[in-house]
Design an enzyme around this catalytic site. Structure first.
Site, PDB file in Angstrom:
ATOM      1  N   TYR A 140       7.812   2.091  -7.585  1.00 35.46           N
ATOM      2  CA  TYR A 140       7.078   0.829  -7.687  1.00 35.46           C
ATOM      3  C   TYR A 140       6.603   0.571  -9.116  1.00 35.46           C
ATOM      4  O   TYR A 140       6.632  -0.560  -9.597  1.00 35.46           O
ATOM      5  CB  TYR A 140       5.890   0.825  -6.723  1.00 35.46           C
ATOM      6  CG  TYR A 140       6.280   0.793  -5.259  1.00 35.46           C
ATOM      7  CD1 TYR A 140       7.256  -0.091  -4.796  1.00 35.46           C
ATOM      8  CD2 TYR A 140       5.663   1.624  -4.324  1.00 35.46           C
ATOM      9  CE1 TYR A 140       7.616  -0.126  -3.461  1.00 35.46           C
ATOM     10  CE2 TYR A 140       6.010   1.590  -2.988  1.00 35.46           C
ATOM     11  CZ  TYR A 140       6.992   0.715  -2.554  1.00 35.46           C
ATOM     12  OH  TYR A 140       7.335   0.673  -1.230  1.00 35.46           O
ATOM     13  N   GLU A 167       0.854  -1.187   0.000  1.00 34.30           N
ATOM     14  CA  GLU A 167       0.000   0.000   0.000  1.00 34.30           C
ATOM     15  C   GLU A 167       0.890   1.237   0.000  1.00 34.30           C
ATOM     16  O   GLU A 167       1.978   1.225   0.562  1.00 34.30           O
ATOM     17  CB  GLU A 167      -0.884   0.058   1.262  1.00 34.30           C
ATOM     18  CG  GLU A 167      -1.860  -1.094   1.395  1.00 34.30           C
ATOM     19  CD  GLU A 167      -1.245  -2.293   2.103  1.00 34.30           C
ATOM     20  OE1 GLU A 167      -0.165  -2.137   2.710  1.00 34.30           O
ATOM     21  OE2 GLU A 167      -1.837  -3.381   2.050  1.00 34.30           O
TER      22      GLU A 167
HETATM   23  C1  LIG Z   1      10.389   5.954  -2.010  1.00 29.56           C
HETATM   24  C2  LIG Z   1      11.897   5.866  -1.796  1.00 29.56           C
HETATM   25  C3  LIG Z   1      12.210   4.570  -1.032  1.00 29.56           C
HETATM   26  C4  LIG Z   1      12.580   5.831  -3.182  1.00 29.56           C
HETATM   27  O1  LIG Z   1      13.957   5.579  -2.980  1.00 29.56           O
HETATM   28  P1  LIG Z   1      15.065   6.219  -3.945  1.00 29.56           P
HETATM   29  O2  LIG Z   1      16.342   5.528  -3.678  1.00 29.56           O
HETATM   30  O3  LIG Z   1      15.043   7.696  -3.835  1.00 29.56           O
HETATM   31  O4  LIG Z   1      14.455   5.788  -5.385  1.00 29.56           O
HETATM   32  P2  LIG Z   1      15.262   5.597  -6.745  1.00 29.56           P
HETATM   33  O5  LIG Z   1      16.415   6.528  -6.801  1.00 29.56           O
HETATM   34  O6  LIG Z   1      15.530   4.132  -6.911  1.00 29.56           O
HETATM   35  O7  LIG Z   1      14.158   6.073  -7.779  1.00 29.56           O
HETATM   36  C5  LIG Z   1      13.206   5.213  -8.347  1.00 29.56           C
HETATM   37  C6  LIG Z   1      12.343   5.970  -9.326  1.00 29.56           C
HETATM   38  O8  LIG Z   1      11.516   6.881  -8.621  1.00 29.56           O
HETATM   39  C7  LIG Z   1      11.725   8.200  -9.088  1.00 29.56           C
HETATM   40  N1  LIG Z   1      11.697   9.115  -7.954  1.00 29.56           N
HETATM   41  C8  LIG Z   1      12.412   9.002  -6.814  1.00 29.56           C
HETATM   42  N2  LIG Z   1      12.140  10.043  -6.013  1.00 29.56           N
HETATM   43  C9  LIG Z   1      11.235  10.813  -6.680  1.00 29.56           C
HETATM   44  C10 LIG Z   1      10.582  12.027  -6.377  1.00 29.56           C
HETATM   45  N3  LIG Z   1      10.787  12.648  -5.209  1.00 29.56           N
HETATM   46  N4  LIG Z   1       9.710  12.533  -7.268  1.00 29.56           N
HETATM   47  C11 LIG Z   1       9.471  11.896  -8.439  1.00 29.56           C
HETATM   48  N5  LIG Z   1      10.074  10.733  -8.795  1.00 29.56           N
HETATM   49  C12 LIG Z   1      10.944  10.213  -7.926  1.00 29.56           C
HETATM   50  C13 LIG Z   1      13.078   8.202  -9.698  1.00 29.56           C
HETATM   51  O9  LIG Z   1      13.184   9.217 -10.656  1.00 29.56           O
HETATM   52  C14 LIG Z   1      13.169   6.835 -10.292  1.00 29.56           C
HETATM   53  O10 LIG Z   1      12.517   6.781 -11.542  1.00 29.56           O
HETATM   54  P3  LIG Z   1      13.376   6.812 -12.907  1.00 29.56           P
HETATM   55  O11 LIG Z   1      14.276   5.605 -12.827  1.00 29.56           O
HETATM   56  O12 LIG Z   1      12.307   6.709 -13.937  1.00 29.56           O
HETATM   57  O13 LIG Z   1      14.114   8.092 -12.871  1.00 29.56           O
HETATM   58  C15 LIG Z   1      12.459   7.096  -1.034  1.00 29.56           C
HETATM   59  O14 LIG Z   1      12.005   8.272  -1.678  1.00 29.56           O
HETATM   60  C16 LIG Z   1      12.056   7.167   0.427  1.00 29.56           C
HETATM   61  O15 LIG Z   1      12.771   6.675   1.308  1.00 29.56           O
HETATM   62  N6  LIG Z   1      10.894   7.796   0.702  1.00 29.56           N
HETATM   63  C17 LIG Z   1      10.395   7.955   2.067  1.00 29.56           C
HETATM   64  C18 LIG Z   1       9.785   6.683   2.599  1.00 29.56           C
HETATM   65  C19 LIG Z   1       8.664   6.192   1.713  1.00 29.56           C
HETATM   66  O16 LIG Z   1       7.813   6.939   1.271  1.00 29.56           O
HETATM   67  N7  LIG Z   1       8.626   4.850   1.477  1.00 29.56           N
HETATM   68  C20 LIG Z   1       7.643   4.226   0.614  1.00 29.56           C
HETATM   69  C21 LIG Z   1       6.386   3.926   1.276  1.00 29.56           C
HETATM   70  S1  LIG Z   1       6.534   2.490   2.299  1.00 29.56           S
END
Ligand SMILES: CC(C)(COP(=O)(O)OP(=O)(O)OC[C@H]1O[C@@H](n2cnc3c(N)ncnc32)[C@H](O)[C@@H]1OP(=O)(O)O)[C@@H](O)C(=O)NCCC(=O)NCCS
Length: 144
Positions: free
Chosen positions: A115, A103
């Site tokens: 995702y 979720e």
């Molecule tokens: C969600 C999260 C885990 C993503 O981790 P990350 O290491 O920054 O992600 P990645 O670098 O692997 O990016 C994956 C994709 O998402 C996109 N993305 C990452 N952050 C983004 C942002 N703030 N806005 C838009 N797109 C974003 C990236 O561009 C990438 O897509 P692409 O390959 O097409 O460019 C991180 O933002 C986080 O820790 N968020 C806070 C906790 C959270 O919300 N967890 C998920 C719910 S359980």
């Protein structure tokens, strides 16, 4: 970067990541329970021997349920979340789990982007799913 299963020394760091990243962080007893009961699907990612992220899931009725993933602020948007998730998907695959769900808040653009790139599809909208009344999306992925 290395990905490995969680160990007791990581719990404090994971709590820190929870508090930095979530409005309603998992309490320590839930993190401990996940550590005790779902260690195989509880992964951390390290850079230079420092934990910079974690991902945790469970298995219920042969279905994988991903509960949380968080990456340290200064390592976000560098592919770490995707790298870690791919490793977690492999763990599920090796365990014979071929159906996954999770979720996510409708406002969580970062997680939704990650995702979707990993092949998850939105299957349901979850009305008022979160404590603050925000809707969620249910996402699913079948591992072939
Ligand atoms: C969600 C999260 C885990 C993503 O981790 P990350 O290491 O920054 O992600 P990645 O670098 O692997 O990016 C994956 C994709 O998402 C996109 N993305 C990452 N952050 C983004 C942002 N703030 N806005 C838009 N797109 C974003 C990236 O561009 C990438 O897509 P692409 O390959 O097409 O460019 C991180 O933002 C986080 O820790 N968020 C806070 C906790 C959270 O919300 N967890 C998920 C719910 S359980």
């Amino acid at each position: 970067m290395i990905v490995r299963t969680v160990n007791p020394d990581d719990i404090y760091k994971i709590m820190e990541l929870e508090y930095e990243n979530f409005d309603n962080p998992y309490p320590p007893n839930l993190i401990n329970f996940l550590y005790e009961s779902h260690r195989d699907t509880f992964l951390v990612v390290e850079k230079d021997e420092v934990v910079i992220g974690f991902a945790v899931g469970i298995i219920q009725k042969k279905e994988g349920h991903i509960l949380a993933i968080a990456i340290r602020e200064d390592y976000k948007k560098r592919g770490v979340g995707t790298f870690l998730m791919k490793r977690l998907l492999k763990v599920y695959e090796k365990k014979g789990v071929n159906r996954l769900k999770l979720e996510v808040r409708v406002s969580n653009v970062a997680a939704l982007a990650m995702y979707k790139n990993l092949g998850f599809k939105i299957t349901n909208k979850l009305k008022n799913y979160y404590e603050n009344g925000e809707d969620g999306f249910l996402l699913r992925k079948d591992i072939i």
